[in-house]
Scaffold this active site. Structure first.
Site, PDB file in Angstrom:
ATOM      1  N   THR A   1      21.929  93.457  41.564  1.00 24.70           N
ATOM      2  CA  THR A   1      21.591  92.359  42.464  1.00 24.70           C
ATOM      3  C   THR A   1      22.685  91.287  42.581  1.00 24.70           C
ATOM      4  O   THR A   1      22.693  90.535  43.550  1.00 24.70           O
ATOM      5  CB  THR A   1      20.270  91.683  42.029  1.00 24.70           C
ATOM      6  OG1 THR A   1      20.422  91.224  40.689  1.00 24.70           O
ATOM      7  CG2 THR A   1      19.103  92.632  42.133  1.00 24.70           C
ATOM      8  N   ASP A   2      23.588  91.246  41.594  1.00 25.16           N
ATOM      9  CA  ASP A   2      24.577  90.147  41.607  1.00 25.16           C
ATOM     10  C   ASP A   2      25.445  90.143  42.865  1.00 25.16           C
ATOM     11  O   ASP A   2      25.743  89.083  43.412  1.00 25.16           O
ATOM     12  CB  ASP A   2      25.488  90.224  40.371  1.00 25.16           C
ATOM     13  CG  ASP A   2      24.751  89.885  39.080  1.00 25.16           C
ATOM     14  OD1 ASP A   2      23.604  89.429  39.144  1.00 25.16           O
ATOM     15  OD2 ASP A   2      25.344  90.081  37.998  1.00 25.16           O
TER      16      ASP A   2
ATOM     17  N   THR B   1      20.879  96.818  37.393  1.00 25.97           N
ATOM     18  CA  THR B   1      19.712  96.733  36.499  1.00 25.97           C
ATOM     19  C   THR B   1      18.645  97.753  36.871  1.00 25.97           C
ATOM     20  O   THR B   1      17.949  98.294  36.005  1.00 25.97           O
ATOM     21  CB  THR B   1      19.122  95.300  36.584  1.00 25.97           C
ATOM     22  OG1 THR B   1      20.115  94.396  36.119  1.00 25.97           O
ATOM     23  CG2 THR B   1      17.876  95.137  35.741  1.00 25.97           C
TER      24      THR B   1
ATOM     25  N   SER C   1      26.749  95.615  39.168  1.00 25.18           N
ATOM     26  CA  SER C   1      27.328  95.161  40.436  1.00 25.18           C
ATOM     27  C   SER C   1      28.473  94.167  40.298  1.00 25.18           C
ATOM     28  O   SER C   1      29.275  94.050  41.228  1.00 25.18           O
ATOM     29  CB  SER C   1      26.249  94.675  41.401  1.00 25.18           C
ATOM     30  OG  SER C   1      25.795  93.402  41.081  1.00 25.18           O
TER      31      SER C   1
HETATM   32  N1  ASP Z   1      23.913  92.022  36.493  1.00 30.08           N
HETATM   33  C1  ASP Z   1      23.119  93.010  37.171  1.00 30.08           C
HETATM   34  C2  ASP Z   1      23.938  93.683  38.241  1.00 30.08           C
HETATM   35  O1  ASP Z   1      24.154  93.089  39.276  1.00 30.08           O
HETATM   36  C3  ASP Z   1      21.949  92.355  37.775  1.00 30.08           C
HETATM   37  C4  ASP Z   1      21.038  93.282  38.532  1.00 30.08           C
HETATM   38  O2  ASP Z   1      21.306  94.408  38.820  1.00 30.08           O
HETATM   39  O3  ASP Z   1      19.973  92.819  38.871  1.00 30.08           O
HETATM   40  O4  ASP Z   1      24.357  94.806  38.038  1.00 30.08           O
END
Ligand code: ASP
Length: 324
Positions: free
Chosen positions: A89-90, A13, A56
């Site tokens: 973040t995932d 993200t 991610s």
């Molecule tokens: N779904 C996203 C990812 O992990 C969430 C993020 O980056 O915060 O790529």
């Protein structure tokens, strides 16, 4: 003298934008963070690498191993003094922990991300990136293992986990808390990790499954994993480390085939222990050869087991890895 910091963008993200008409958040043609490099040059002597651009959930141990190799190569060629990785973040905690266990590098490595994409109100990406560069450039960040920096907090890769689906304060270290903070005036550490472990690894081709225990869990999935010849299994057990009696036969089936079974708890605080003597209780599981982990969550224990298996460790050595 500015520190020489390598910034590795991997996607997530933090490098995406929101389509204001549909509301969909997707990767854009150009990574918006790359345009910010000149602003970051005030903080450090920055080198940028963009080996891939992935959300991610698309990251696998193969990308983690690639990141480890990139860091070691840049260090050898350019003598870098710190690394910042931007990541979705995932699965951020998994990449951070993999690097924590495997990268041979004595300077700080910081992993960061964002909960809001680059063109949303209150976007946290650039802010988190700046905080992370400050931490990577700080002398106090050395010898603390891989760090995760978001929302003004510094966490260890070992303890941090994503706790909220959307809140910017999602990254927490249950039971332990952050080890430092970032403020306008600087970077401040108030705790230091007590252990450091490193494992040498060249491949990630072992298959390790992660299963969550629940009331009434039976042995069918465990038998299936044995028959599919998985190399290792992690079970997120109940409470202090117990499973329903109906799962015991499946665990025995794996152990008989010399497939290591590692136990963690589905509770996010505390450690698993051999306390209960009933069928499926911790004492029973320890007696039949289950390996008890030391407070890691399931996804991190899975990576640790994968690393242990990929570095050809025997059952006893794998057991020792989980006592550190
Ligand atoms: N779904 C996203 C990812 O992990 C969430 C993020 O980056 O915060 O790529």
């Amino acid at each position: 003298m500015k520190k020489k910091i390598l910034v590795i963008h991997t996607g997530g993200t933090i490098s995406m934008s929101e389509d204001h008409e549909t509301g969909a958040v997707t990767p854009s043609e150009e990574n918006p963070l790359t345009n910010q490099t000149s602003a970051l040059l005030q903080l450090a002597d920055i080198m940028v690498a963009e080996p891939f651009h992935l959300p991610s959930p698309h990251i696998t141990p193969a990308e983690m191993l690639l990141l480890k190799n990139i860091i070691e190569e840049y260090d050898e060629k350019h003598g870098i003094e710190g690394v910042v990785i931007t990541h979705g973040t995932d699965t951020l905690e998994e990449t951070a922990y993999f690097l924590d266990l495997t990268v041979q590098f004595s300077h700080p490595i910081v992993v960061t991300g964002a909960m809001r994409s680059s063109n949303e109100i209150g976007a946290d990406g650039l802010y988190n990136l700046i905080s992370s560069i400050k931490v990577a450039a700080s002398d106090e960040a050395r010898d603390k293992g891989v760090l995760v920096v978001l929302n003004d907090e510094i966490h260890t890769a070992e303890n941090v986990t994503k706790t909220h689906t959307s809140n910017v304060s999602t990254f927490q270290s249950p039971q332990y808390g952050p080890i430092g903070i970032v403020t306008k005036r600087g970077v401040f550490f108030h705790h230091a990790p007590t252990t450091h472990e490193k494992y040498s690894i060249q491949h990630v081709s072992k298959r390790v499954a992660l299963i969550k225990a629940h009331a009434g869990l039976d042995s069918s999935m465990l038998f299936a994993l044995r028959d599919m010849e998985f190399d290792g299994v992690v079970i997120e057990a109940l409470g202090q480390g117990n499973v329903p009696p109906s799962a015991v036969e499946g665990i025995l089936g794996l152990i008989k085939k010399q497939i290591p079974v590692v136990l963690v708890s589905r509770c996010f605080n505390g450690i698993v222990q051999d306390i209960y003597g009933y069928e499926g209780g911790g004492k029973h599981l320890k007696d039949i050869g289950v390996i008890f982990s030391n407070g890691l969550n399931g996804q991190k224990a899975r990576l640790k087991l994968l690393i242990g298996l990929a570095s050809n460790r025997k059952q006893k050595e794998i057991d020792e890895m989980f006592q550190v």
